[in-house]
Scaffold this motif. Sequence first.
Motif: not given
Length: 303
Positions: A93-96, A171-175, A242-261
């Motif tokens: 639910e957090q990721v969604k 064209d855009a989904f999560l499973a 590649e830039f978009n991919l890494k940016q999206v996932l870095t934002k997600l991990m920061t959202y889950i684990f917090g700033d300063g990651l």
Amino acid sequence: MAMLWKFMSVAKYSKTALAPKVKVRGIRTHSRHSSSKSVPSDFAANTPSPNTVELLGKAYPQDDYSNVTEKILSKVGKNLHNKKHHPLWLIKEQVKDHFYKQYIGRRGTPLFSVYDGLSPVVTIQQNFDSLLIPQNHASRKKEDNYYLNRHHMLRAHTSAHQWDLIHSGLDAFLAVGDVYRRDTIDNTHYPVFHQMEGVRLFSCHELFSNIKDGEGLQLFEQGHRTAHKQECHTMEAVRLVEFNLKQVLTKLMTYIFGDGLQVRWVDCYFPFTHPSFEMEINFKGEWLEVLGCGVMEQQLVNS
């Protein structure tokens, strides 16, 4: 072109894992909202005859490949990721919530749809062939998978649904789902775990619309495969994906684990993406892998 990613989502440890449009791997739902169809665990499995396994309402004839144990069958249908307030449900639910808020489509609805009720029983074609995994690849071994028979198995990854979801027009989904591998149980492995996967396809306009003089850039070329790109993709397209991919996932991990990651990217290999990467985060002084991702093989999209 497409990009794909898989997230780890487990009680102990396990991998989960982006992709002419450029594609990113992900999770599917029926609308732009999630759909959950749980199967009661007491209906998950029973054996009406010595030569047949009944699972989720279907009967599967056993053969020389059948190796699913009663213990593993008892886990099928529990759907812990869909049980409200379970830790896996909370992570899902957090990721969604993050994706629904951060990525909005042209009509003002969430760009990514979510699929968390897909059956864990898949065909060999879905689990391996559709992902370009060679016939002699080590990941197909009976010692590493749970086979119902030579034609059906318990999915070893959520990527088993990727081809079907893209083929349906998404064209855009999560499973999200439970996956099964014959791992020896220790403090980092368990034969049943959970994955969340994301996929996104890009059109030429979507990828280059915000780039100065981007109207002259192209997704495809007839070139050569290198360590950094597929033979059919332009370097400009791959760099943006590649830039978009890494940016999206870095934002997600920061959202889950917090700033300063602290994050680092490691080049790696997957049969269905190129280039491919793993993300590691610094946890208590050690680097912990949290996901795998990459630019989906164009052959998968074309198929």
